[in-house]
Scaffold this motif. Structure first.
Motif: not given
Length: 593
Positions: A125-144, A160-169
């Protein structure tokens, strides 16, 4: 000369012919246009139903795919190990590498059930990513996207369409902690390949032959999957209505809405493909209209001649009739005439006979009415003579200082004036005050006759004296109390009149005497006689007055009286009799006050 020629041409026969001709032309034209339009719509609807059925099937497949992903994320959200890990994170205990490594097997197990999921991510809930195993946070996803997930309160939110990956939803679900009162514990993020939503892989060849096109867009109108380019797909998504324009070509559009994701599925079919073969129908309609119009013209000419010729003969016969000297037509029947024309002649003869009879009846009624009005005017002299005579007696007694007798004469004058005026329509309703004063005058006169044998009391609330009441409805009850109560006693007797407010909006009026009363059998016969179809007078003639009061109460106060209401009588042997009734504080008589 020209006006006379136009007048001669303006015959009923010509009017019927021209009117019917214009009517049939208009009818056939509108009928042809209507049939052409209906068939065109029918063909169009048939095509729409076809593509609508295809759209429904495609939408069903889409919902099945979406529900599969929804079920998968639900299982992840309620997984015991995921719940345990997120609960510890919420309590402040961070997960180590081995605990996070265990999530890989769980994710692989769940992703094996769906081939369309390209990645699966788990965040606290505090933007820490548990899986996959890296230190990326939830901030990479838009607030909307996060706001949409929070708004769903644990349900899967399709972004909808993922802005970071247009080939995925992109889809996000908030994980609620079961052991912490369903408080927010983290998020599961799913990315699904766009090709996963291709519902037409198996029948793409059939759709190509039918020239159908498909568009799947999100709630914002952004295309997710389409067999058109993105610019054309966005233009189609922005249009509304049953038809859209694609590259200058009009196409039928059938839309389906997904309740799971709020996405829209649009199936397109060229209008030309749906309306093929209408030119043949158009030619057939034109030929049919021409043949029908020609046949109707001939029939109209024949029919107009058959109708107008007998009518012209009837008109010549009616021109001889004059007002005040109407004469019936000769009772002749022409076998060439239709039944309606013969009936018209017969009806005219009956009308003439009835009109002559009505003229005579109206004449006689006018004479009778004049005589009746004259007698009515003459009859008005008698009451005025009586009132003037009583007034003369009153002043004569006042001069002789006979005050008591003068008051009696004055009461008699008021009583007669009140009773005689009751026949007038505008005096049908009076106030309780008027009725009480009339009753008081009557008791004063009866007091003069019975002397010390009669004692009376009138107890009325002041605020009820303005209530409207039918005229002469209280005095007959007082008269009945004196006749059967006071006069039946050997010694003095009393009559009491009470006017009280029983319930809100209702007034209770009662007349009581201390006479001999009645036993139960006599009382039952009296109540039965009041509800009879005709009055039954007693030996002293009081039954008619009581019956009249009962009928008037039920007429003017049906809601208060009810089927068994009206007068309410209470009596016991040796205990006197009380007659009471209820009225409303408002009635139709109020308008006259």
């Amino acid at each position: 000369m020209r006006f006379i020629q136009l007048r001669e041409r303006n015959t009923l026969r010509n009017q019927i012919f021209i009117s019917f001709t214009l009517t049939i032309i208009l009818v056939l034209t509108f009928a042809g246009a209507f049939i052409y339009g209906e068939v065109s719509v029918l063909l169009k609807n048939s095509a729409e139903k076809h593509i609508q059925q295809t759209a429904i099937q495609a939408n069903g497949r889409l919902d099945a795919l979406l529900k599969q992903v929804d079920s998968l994320t639900t299982q992840i959200a309620v997984d015991a190990y995921v719940q345990k890990l997120l609960s510890r994170e919420a309590e402040g205990s961070r997960s180590n590498f081995n605990e996070r490594q265990s999530l890989l097997q769980i994710a692989n197990n769940y992703m094996a059930y769906s081939s369309g999921i390209s990645s699966l991510e788990l965040y606290t809930i505090d933007n820490k990513r548990l899986f996959p195993l890296d230190d990326s946070s939830l901030n990479r996803i838009s607030g909307d996207a996060l706001a949409a997930a929070d708004e769903k309160k644990g349900r899967l939110a399709w972004i909808g369409i993922d802005p970071r990956s247009p080939d995925t939803v992109l889809a996000v679900r908030r994980i609620n902690l079961l052991d912490h009162a369903y408080s927010p514990g983290g998020y599961v993020v799913v990315r699904v390949n766009r090709d996963y939503f291709n519902m037409f892989a198996s029948d793409s060849a059939d759709r190509s032959e039918a020239r159908e096109s498909m568009l799947l867009s999100d709630s914002e109108g952004n295309p997710i999957l389409s067999d058109m380019n993105d610019e054309t797909a966005q233009a189609v998504a922005a249009q509304t209505g049953s038809t859209v324009t694609v590259g200058g070509q009009r196409m039928l559009a059938v839309r389906q809405h997904s309740d799971v994701t709020d996405w829209k599925l649009v199936m397109l079919l060229p209008v030309e493909a749906a309306t093929e073969g209408i030119s043949v129908l158009r030619t057939a309609i034109y030929v049919s209209i021409g043949i029908a119009a020609l046949a109707f013209l001939l029939l109209t000419l024949l029919l107009s001649t058959m109708i107008t010729r007998p009518i012209q003969q009837l008109m010549r016969s009616m021109r001889s009739a004059r007002f005040g000297g109407l004469k019936p037509l000769p009772a002749t029947r022409n076998p060439l005439r239709t039944m309606e024309i013969n009936e018209l002649n017969h009806t005219y003869n009956r009308m003439v006979t009835h009109m002559n009879e009505l003229i005579q009846v109206v004449y006689e009624k006018e004479i009778t009415q004049s005589r009746t009005e004259l007698k009515a005017l003459q009859a008005q002299i008698n009451p005025h003579f009586l009132f003037n005579t009583l007034e003369a007696f009153y002043w004569s007694l006042e001069e002789k200082e006979e005050s008591e007798l003068a008051r009696t004469i004055l009461a008699m004058s008021g009583l007669f004036r009140y009773v005689i005026g009751s026949a007038e329509a505008h005096e049908e309703w009076v106030t309780v005050r008027d009725e009480v004063e009339h009753t008081r005058r009557y008791l004063q006169i009866m007091k003069m006759r019975l002397i010390d044998r009669l004692h009376y009391e009138i107890d009325a609330e002041e605020e009820l004296l303005h209530v409207p009441i039918p005229k002469l409805i209280l005095q007959p009850l007082v008269e009945n109390a004196i006749l059967h109560g006071v006069e039946s006693r050997i010694g003095p007797g009393s009559v009491t009149v009470r006017i009280r407010s029983s319930l809100p909006g209702l007034v209770m009026i009662s007349v009581s005497d201390d006479g001999a009363g009645m036993d139960a059998e006599t009382l039952a016969r009296l109540v039965q006689s009041l509800d009879a179809a005709a009055p039954q007078a007693s030996k002293k003639g009081a039954g008619v007055a009581m019956f009249n009061v009962q009928r008037r109460l039920k007429l003017h106060y049906p809601a208060v009286s009810g089927p068994s209401g009206g007068l309410h009588i209470e009596s016991k042997p040796g205990a006197g009799t009380t007659v009471s009734f209820e009225i409303t504080m408002t009635s139709k008589g109020e308008a006259l006050l």
